[in-house]
Enzyme design. Structure first.
Site, PDB file in Angstrom:
ATOM      1  N   CYS A 101       0.840  -1.204   0.000  1.00 20.57           N
ATOM      2  CA  CYS A 101       0.000   0.000   0.000  1.00 20.57           C
ATOM      3  C   CYS A 101       0.872   1.251   0.000  1.00 20.57           C
ATOM      4  CB  CYS A 101      -0.910   0.005   1.230  1.00 20.57           C
ATOM      5  SG  CYS A 101      -2.011  -1.413   1.381  1.00 20.57           S
TER       6      CYS A 101
ATOM      7  N   ASP B  37      25.911   6.628  23.977  1.00 26.61           N
ATOM      8  CA  ASP B  37      25.919   7.912  24.656  1.00 26.61           C
ATOM      9  C   ASP B  37      26.583   7.685  26.013  1.00 26.61           C
ATOM     10  OD1 ASP B  37      25.175  10.637  25.316  1.00 26.61           O
ATOM     11  OD2 ASP B  37      23.639   9.744  26.599  1.00 26.61           O
TER      12      ASP B  37
ATOM     13  N   ASP C 215      19.918   7.755  25.934  1.00 25.72           N
ATOM     14  CA  ASP C 215      18.819   7.924  26.881  1.00 25.72           C
ATOM     15  C   ASP C 215      18.158   9.295  26.856  1.00 25.72           C
ATOM     16  OD1 ASP C 215      21.107   9.218  28.085  1.00 25.72           O
ATOM     17  OD2 ASP C 215      19.947   9.271  29.944  1.00 25.72           O
TER      18      ASP C 215
ATOM     19  N   ASP D 124      19.282  12.397  22.159  1.00 26.31           N
ATOM     20  CA  ASP D 124      19.635  11.150  21.480  1.00 26.31           C
ATOM     21  C   ASP D 124      18.498  10.622  20.618  1.00 26.31           C
ATOM     22  OD1 ASP D 124      22.201  10.877  22.735  1.00 26.31           O
ATOM     23  OD2 ASP D 124      21.186  10.226  24.560  1.00 26.31           O
TER      24      ASP D 124
END
Length: 728
Positions: A33, A438, A622, A626
């Site tokens: 679709c 990170d 976190d 990020d």
């Protein structure tokens, strides 16, 4: 259609003479679709971009300004069999929730009908080889029809509606052969029952519907779980701002009314609504949304502040450089949105498969019927054989090959503290060859810790902890927590941006900045040893002490990074934190490649650079800063302590203080991917063996349904091998 809607309210300037419009599109079920819509709308002259986000059923359009009316796109989508509306995230979420509830209701009806019909089918099967009277068999068949026909009419509506929309648009999708098979099986069963035949196929039809609805509901439910990020981002934006309308008069206005050059007033506890520079005042500010650094920073004249910044202490006057729609927080939202749309590339294989499946199955069934007619078989027997081909080639085994392993592997990961957010997370995690971490809150624990507590006398720690209870600063809160303080000292005052002070037993006491407590020398000694630490000083009369406060590395971080490296997976740290802090963490963990003071845009640039080099990156982060990188990476994970948005866009969330779940996720995913490939081969082998037998007329639709179910059982049994838990 929609002639009464003023589309100008929903149009956005995309720059370079282009206009942008978002539409919510009903009826998007699969990658086929998505490809059909993109292909058809992209062919309209002056349209420069047409992208469908399968996650939230959104169509993003861009075209040359002044050349096209927005209503044209709504009309064109209607011709293709889709309804479209101006995109509103809340409305789209409500529609998705209703759709998921509808699928679940239909699944319940189909499953209940299948269970009852199977109980009626057992005596018919056994009676056909014993002494069942024809009248008894007819009674069971009519009773089955009474249960199945209304249940199928209700439960199979999603397939029928999708197939009709495709046919009206002069196309086909995977729901067309499925619908034809269901209708033919039911119609033939009714005819066979009228003619007092031995076999009817009501059980096969309703079981097929139940299997397909289960797969569609699970897929829908997985995709809905990734939609929460927009509301979370909106909650971080300040909707109003306090603006100086003259040198002495202020007025509260909507954030959208602020223009570059305006001066706004920011007070403690408020979130900034603009990007700008401080022209007057001093305050500690929390800019963790942008930098990822949880410790407050000092804002003074000349300092830059960003939308979403939380003012902690003093009052600031800020000259706006960017306001509503142009702030860094808005840019993060756009980056995140673009990255989520780019995820659609993982669905191209499914889209190709859907293009091939429908015509191949139709052609096979039609040629089977024509071949048997040419061979001299009756029309009835030819139709029954064609139905058997349609049923036996039903993609249940192929459809379960991936979800079955995903379900079992998801359970194994859950037992190891990993929760999956994305339906294809396992495949993508298994393919990674590089991990970007990170630092703050990811490689480190989110809670601050006092690193040198053993160097300070216990009575001093307890007194400092009681004094720290009077401060709102997170560093002071860490001292109070480690000291186990429960009762604050009386008559304590707080100096904004400096610390707290008072008297205890006739002696002056202070807790705060080293300069505020006269402990600069002690602070410099600590920073030389531990550049990642933040120093909070304590003075009691003439005595001076300094607490080294910092986020601790996760206890197994070094072990996990070493294990990833042994597997041949490269590791690097990309953080918005200060360079000394990132350098220190990289040295402690043995990571040779790292980057500090990196913006959200720079993180995405790094991921795209690695992708061009052939790397498939697992991003682990976190913070809000990020989130775009998590969405742009090949795969992504967040700790459960991450911001709600990061959790929403990450492919997986891991629990606890340890980093081991990241390693377990990689190992389990690699094993699961191997099992998925095995299942696909099993499904292919089944079709290679079963289809010729069905074409040869050696199976009835009932046997075809049983064979289809049997292949699904084999696939599911193989998937159970993914249950074994992995350790580092």
């Amino acid at each position: 259609m929609h002639a009464d809607i003023d589309f100008s309210h929903y149009l956005k300037n995309a720059g370079a003479g282009l206009v942008h419009l978002d539409l919510a599109v009903e009826g998007i079920n699969c990658a086929g679709c998505m490809a059909k819509i993109e292909r058809n709308l992209s062919n309209i002259p002056d349209v420069t971009s047409a992208r469908v986000n399968l996650t939230d059923s959104r169509l993003a359009l861009e075209w040359k300004a002044g050349t096209l009316e927005p209503a044209l796109f709504v009309s064109r989508l209607a011709e293709l069999g889709y309804k479209a509306y101006p995109f509103e995230r809340d409305d789209a979420e409500t529609q998705e929730a209703r759709r998921a509830q509808g699928l679940l209701r239909r699944l319940g009806v189909a499953a209940f009908a299948a269970m009852n019909v199977m109980m009626l089918s057992v005596p018919v099967w056994s009676g056909n080889v014993s002494d069942m009277l024809p009248e008894q068999r007819d009674f069971f068949h009519w009773l089955s029809a009474l249960i199945v026909l209304p249940a199928a009419a209700y439960s199979a509506q999603p397939f029928f509606s999708s197939a009709l929309s495709a046919l009206r648009a002069r196309g086909v999708n995977m729901d067309v052969p499925i619908s034809i098979g269901i209708v033919l099986a039911l119609a033939t069963s009714v005819i066979e029952t009228i003619n007092h035949a031995e076999h009817a196929y009501f059980d096969a039809a309703i079981m097929l519907i139940a299997f397909l609805l289960a797969g569609r509901y699970l897929d829908q439910n997985m995709r809905r779980r990734t939609r929460a990020f927009a509301g979370n981002l909106a909650a971080l934006k300040a909707e109003t701002a306090t603006k100086f309308v003259s040198s002495t008069e202020i007025k509260t206005v909507p954030a959208a009314a602020i223009r570059p050059g305006d001066i706004v007033l920011l007070r403690p506890g408020e979130r900034c609504a603009v990007d700008g520079n401080v022209i007057e005042g001093r305050s500690e500010v929390d800019q963790s949304l942008i930098t990822g650094e949880t410790l407050p920073a000092m804002a003074a004249p000349g300092s830059a502040v960003f939308a979403g910044t939380l003012i902690r202490s003093g009052t600031l006057r800020v000259r706006a450089s960017a306001a509503s729609g142009g702030t860094l927080l808005d840019e993060i939202s756009r980056l995140l949105d673009h990255a989520l749309q780019a995820r659609s590339r993982y669905l191209r294989l499914a889209e190709r498969a859907s293009r091939l499946y429908a015509p191949v199955v139709h052609a096979t069934a039609l040629l089977t019927m024509l071949g048997w007619l040419a061979y001299g078989a009756s029309f009835h027997d030819s139709i029954v054989t064609a139905i058997a081909v349609l049923i036996i080639t039903c993609p249940c085994a192929l459809g379960l090959a991936i979800p079955a392993v995903q379900t079992v592997a998801s359970g194994a990961l859950f037992g190891s503290g990993v929760l999956l957010n994305a339906s294809d997370a396992i495949e993508r995690i298994a393919e990674i060859n590089r991990v970007i971490f990170d630092k703050t809150g990811t490689l480190t624990l989110p809670e601050l810790d006092v690193a040198n507590l053993a160097d300070i006398p216990d009575d001093v720690v307890k007194l400092a902890g009681r004094l720290a209870l009077s401060s709102r600063h997170p560093v002071a809160a860490a001292v109070a927590r480690k000291a186990g303080a429960a009762s604050p000292l009386p008559d304590i005052q707080e100096e904004p941006g400096q610390g707290v002070h008072g008297f205890h037993e006739g002696r002056a006491i202070r807790l705060g900045r080293p300069s505020f407590c006269g402990a600069d020398d002690l602070a410099n000694e600590i920073l030389c040893r531990d550049p990642e630490a933040s120093v909070v000083a304590f003075s009691h009369g003439e005595s001076r002490y300094a607490f080294a406060v910092r986020q601790r590395l996760r206890p197994d971080a070094a072990e996990v990074i070493a294990a990833l490296t042994r597997m041949g997976i490269a590791v690097e740290i990309v953080s918005g934190d200060r360079e000394p802090a990132v350098r220190h963490a990289a040295r402690m963990l043995g990571v040779h490649e790292w980057r500090a003071e990196v913006s959200p845009v720079d993180k995405i640039d790094r991921i795209e650079e690695l992708a061009r080099q052939g790397c498939k990156v697992l991003m682990v982060g976190d913070g809000l800063n990020d989130a775009p990188a998590l969405a742009a990476a090949h795969a992504s994970m967040s700790p459960v302590t991450a911001t709600h948005m990061s959790q929403a866009v990450a492919d997986a969330v891991f629990l606890g203080e340890r980093l081991t779940p990241v390693m377990v996720a990689v190992k389990v995913s690699c094993k699961a991917l191997r099992l998925m490939r095995e299942n696909l081969w099993l499904a292919v082998v089944y079709n290679v063996l079963a289809v010729p037998i069905a074409i040869a007329g050696l199976v009835t639709p009932l046997i075809a349904a049983a064979a289809m179910s049997g292949s699904s059982v084999i696939v599911m049994l193989n998937a159970l091998r993914a249950r074994a838990r992995e350790t580092v």
